[in-house]
Design a protein around this motif. Sequence first.
Motif, PDB file in Angstrom:
ATOM      1  N   GLY A  49       0.811  -1.208   0.000  1.00 24.17           N
ATOM      2  CA  GLY A  49       0.000   0.000   0.000  1.00 24.17           C
ATOM      3  C   GLY A  49       0.843   1.255   0.000  1.00 24.17           C
ATOM      4  O   GLY A  49       0.534   2.228  -0.707  1.00 24.17           O
ATOM      5  N   LEU A  53       1.112   4.347  -2.915  1.00 21.37           N
ATOM      6  CA  LEU A  53       0.819   5.741  -2.585  1.00 21.37           C
ATOM      7  C   LEU A  53       2.077   6.588  -2.389  1.00 21.37           C
ATOM      8  O   LEU A  53       1.974   7.765  -2.033  1.00 21.37           O
ATOM      9  CB  LEU A  53      -0.011   5.795  -1.299  1.00 21.37           C
ATOM     10  CG  LEU A  53      -1.331   5.018  -1.287  1.00 21.37           C
ATOM     11  CD1 LEU A  53      -1.944   5.061   0.106  1.00 21.37           C
ATOM     12  CD2 LEU A  53      -2.298   5.576  -2.316  1.00 21.37           C
ATOM     13  N   ASP A 129      -3.406   5.371   5.296  1.00 24.56           N
ATOM     14  CA  ASP A 129      -4.178   4.803   4.187  1.00 24.56           C
ATOM     15  C   ASP A 129      -3.734   3.381   3.889  1.00 24.56           C
ATOM     16  O   ASP A 129      -4.563   2.487   3.667  1.00 24.56           O
ATOM     17  CB  ASP A 129      -4.031   5.664   2.935  1.00 24.56           C
ATOM     18  CG  ASP A 129      -4.940   6.883   2.941  1.00 24.56           C
ATOM     19  OD1 ASP A 129      -5.506   7.214   4.012  1.00 24.56           O
ATOM     20  OD2 ASP A 129      -5.092   7.525   1.882  1.00 24.56           O
ATOM     21  N   ALA A 130      -2.431   3.156   3.865  1.00 24.57           N
ATOM     22  CA  ALA A 130      -1.920   1.811   3.568  1.00 24.57           C
ATOM     23  C   ALA A 130      -2.346   0.819   4.651  1.00 24.57           C
ATOM     24  O   ALA A 130      -2.686  -0.338   4.361  1.00 24.57           O
ATOM     25  CB  ALA A 130      -0.404   1.835   3.444  1.00 24.57           C
ATOM     26  N   ALA A 133      -6.130  -0.010   4.203  1.00 26.17           N
ATOM     27  CA  ALA A 133      -6.572  -0.521   2.900  1.00 26.17           C
ATOM     28  C   ALA A 133      -7.274  -1.865   3.009  1.00 26.17           C
ATOM     29  O   ALA A 133      -8.116  -2.205   2.171  1.00 26.17           O
ATOM     30  CB  ALA A 133      -5.382  -0.626   1.946  1.00 26.17           C
ATOM     31  N   PHE A 179      -9.895   7.533   4.086  1.00 27.38           N
ATOM     32  CA  PHE A 179      -8.615   7.638   3.397  1.00 27.38           C
ATOM     33  C   PHE A 179      -8.327   9.094   3.088  1.00 27.38           C
ATOM     34  O   PHE A 179      -9.210   9.844   2.653  1.00 27.38           O
ATOM     35  CB  PHE A 179      -8.629   6.785   2.125  1.00 27.38           C
ATOM     36  CG  PHE A 179      -8.857   5.329   2.418  1.00 27.38           C
ATOM     37  CD1 PHE A 179      -7.815   4.525   2.834  1.00 27.38           C
ATOM     38  CD2 PHE A 179     -10.128   4.777   2.331  1.00 27.38           C
ATOM     39  CE1 PHE A 179      -8.029   3.191   3.148  1.00 27.38           C
ATOM     40  CE2 PHE A 179     -10.348   3.453   2.644  1.00 27.38           C
ATOM     41  CZ  PHE A 179      -9.297   2.654   3.057  1.00 27.38           C
ATOM     42  N   THR A 181      -5.354  10.288   1.263  1.00 23.55           N
ATOM     43  CA  THR A 181      -4.688  10.579  -0.005  1.00 23.55           C
ATOM     44  C   THR A 181      -5.721  10.524  -1.130  1.00 23.55           C
ATOM     45  O   THR A 181      -6.670   9.734  -1.071  1.00 23.55           O
ATOM     46  CB  THR A 181      -3.571   9.566  -0.310  1.00 23.55           C
ATOM     47  OG1 THR A 181      -4.146   8.271  -0.506  1.00 23.55           O
ATOM     48  CG2 THR A 181      -2.557   9.498   0.833  1.00 23.55           C
ATOM     49  N   GLY A 184      -5.898   7.016  -2.426  1.00 21.76           N
ATOM     50  CA  GLY A 184      -6.541   6.120  -1.474  1.00 21.76           C
ATOM     51  C   GLY A 184      -8.048   6.260  -1.485  1.00 21.76           C
ATOM     52  O   GLY A 184      -8.780   5.265  -1.452  1.00 21.76           O
ATOM     53  N   ARG A 187      -9.400   4.671  -4.718  1.00 18.82           N
ATOM     54  CA  ARG A 187      -9.289   3.216  -4.796  1.00 18.82           C
ATOM     55  C   ARG A 187     -10.151   2.498  -3.761  1.00 18.82           C
ATOM     56  O   ARG A 187     -10.713   1.428  -4.038  1.00 18.82           O
ATOM     57  CB  ARG A 187      -7.830   2.787  -4.563  1.00 18.82           C
ATOM     58  CG  ARG A 187      -6.856   3.191  -5.650  1.00 18.82           C
ATOM     59  CD  ARG A 187      -5.460   2.736  -5.275  1.00 18.82           C
ATOM     60  NE  ARG A 187      -4.476   3.205  -6.246  1.00 18.82           N
ATOM     61  CZ  ARG A 187      -3.383   2.538  -6.587  1.00 18.82           C
ATOM     62  NH1 ARG A 187      -3.159   1.350  -6.055  1.00 18.82           N
ATOM     63  NH2 ARG A 187      -2.529   3.033  -7.446  1.00 18.82           N
ATOM     64  N   TRP A 188     -10.238   3.066  -2.547  1.00 20.31           N
ATOM     65  CA  TRP A 188     -10.688   2.269  -1.413  1.00 20.31           C
ATOM     66  C   TRP A 188     -11.885   2.815  -0.635  1.00 20.31           C
ATOM     67  O   TRP A 188     -12.532   2.051   0.077  1.00 20.31           O
ATOM     68  CB  TRP A 188      -9.516   2.093  -0.433  1.00 20.31           C
ATOM     69  CG  TRP A 188      -8.341   1.396  -1.022  1.00 20.31           C
ATOM     70  CD1 TRP A 188      -8.349   0.309  -1.845  1.00 20.31           C
ATOM     71  CD2 TRP A 188      -6.954   1.719  -0.813  1.00 20.31           C
ATOM     72  NE1 TRP A 188      -7.073  -0.070  -2.161  1.00 20.31           N
ATOM     73  CE2 TRP A 188      -6.185   0.778  -1.556  1.00 20.31           C
ATOM     74  CE3 TRP A 188      -6.279   2.688  -0.079  1.00 20.31           C
ATOM     75  CZ2 TRP A 188      -4.797   0.801  -1.572  1.00 20.31           C
ATOM     76  CZ3 TRP A 188      -4.894   2.718  -0.101  1.00 20.31           C
ATOM     77  CH2 TRP A 188      -4.169   1.779  -0.846  1.00 20.31           C
TER      78      TRP A 188
END
Length: 209
Positions: A49, A53, A129-130, A133, A179, A181, A184, A187-188
């Motif tokens: 992740g 990013l 964020d990572a 995820a 999230f 970012t 992020g 995507r999520w």
Amino acid sequence: MELAERWDALLREFGAADAAVTGAQLLGRWAEPHRRYHDLAHLAAVLDGVDALAAHADDATAVRLAAWYHDAVYAGAPDDEEQSARLAEAELSALGLPAGLVAEVGRLVRLTTSHDPAPGDRNGEVLCDADLAVLAGSPADYRRYTDAVRAEYAHVPDDEFRAGRARILISLLAMPALFRTPAGRDRWEADARANVTAELAELTGRQDA
């Protein structure tokens, strides 16, 4: 690339003589038998992740090092993040990494207690964020994640676990965005909110949770 190789590549620029030994000990921590979710697979996922990013970060090296240490101490205790941060500061200082970098890694590890970076904290945004995820997985993957978390807290009675877990999910859903970012969120965010909302409804028996 294997995790040990990823560690070696990350530390290579600093010329730390004992980096491989420290990395092996760190991997040993992540492989402790009591871990069900906070394990080597989680470490690899968070590192992936961060890689996805990394362009958003002000210092991607600091974020990657923080990812390595963010759950290095895991006993299911309230001070796990603090103990992980202290371990990072001690070991990275012993390896001769710059003091400013070590301090930033410690700060980032502590930030995973809340997953609530301040506006403009680009390093913190990437790490948090990572780490979150996993919330955006497919329904089957999300179920495996929640089952693994429950297994780590097998010693906690069901009612107590459900209440504590519900509090965590409510606090997550109360955030303006899970999230921080742009990548992020794109995507999520939608999938993660759907998963968290569904889990909260299951825990509380409410369909409008």
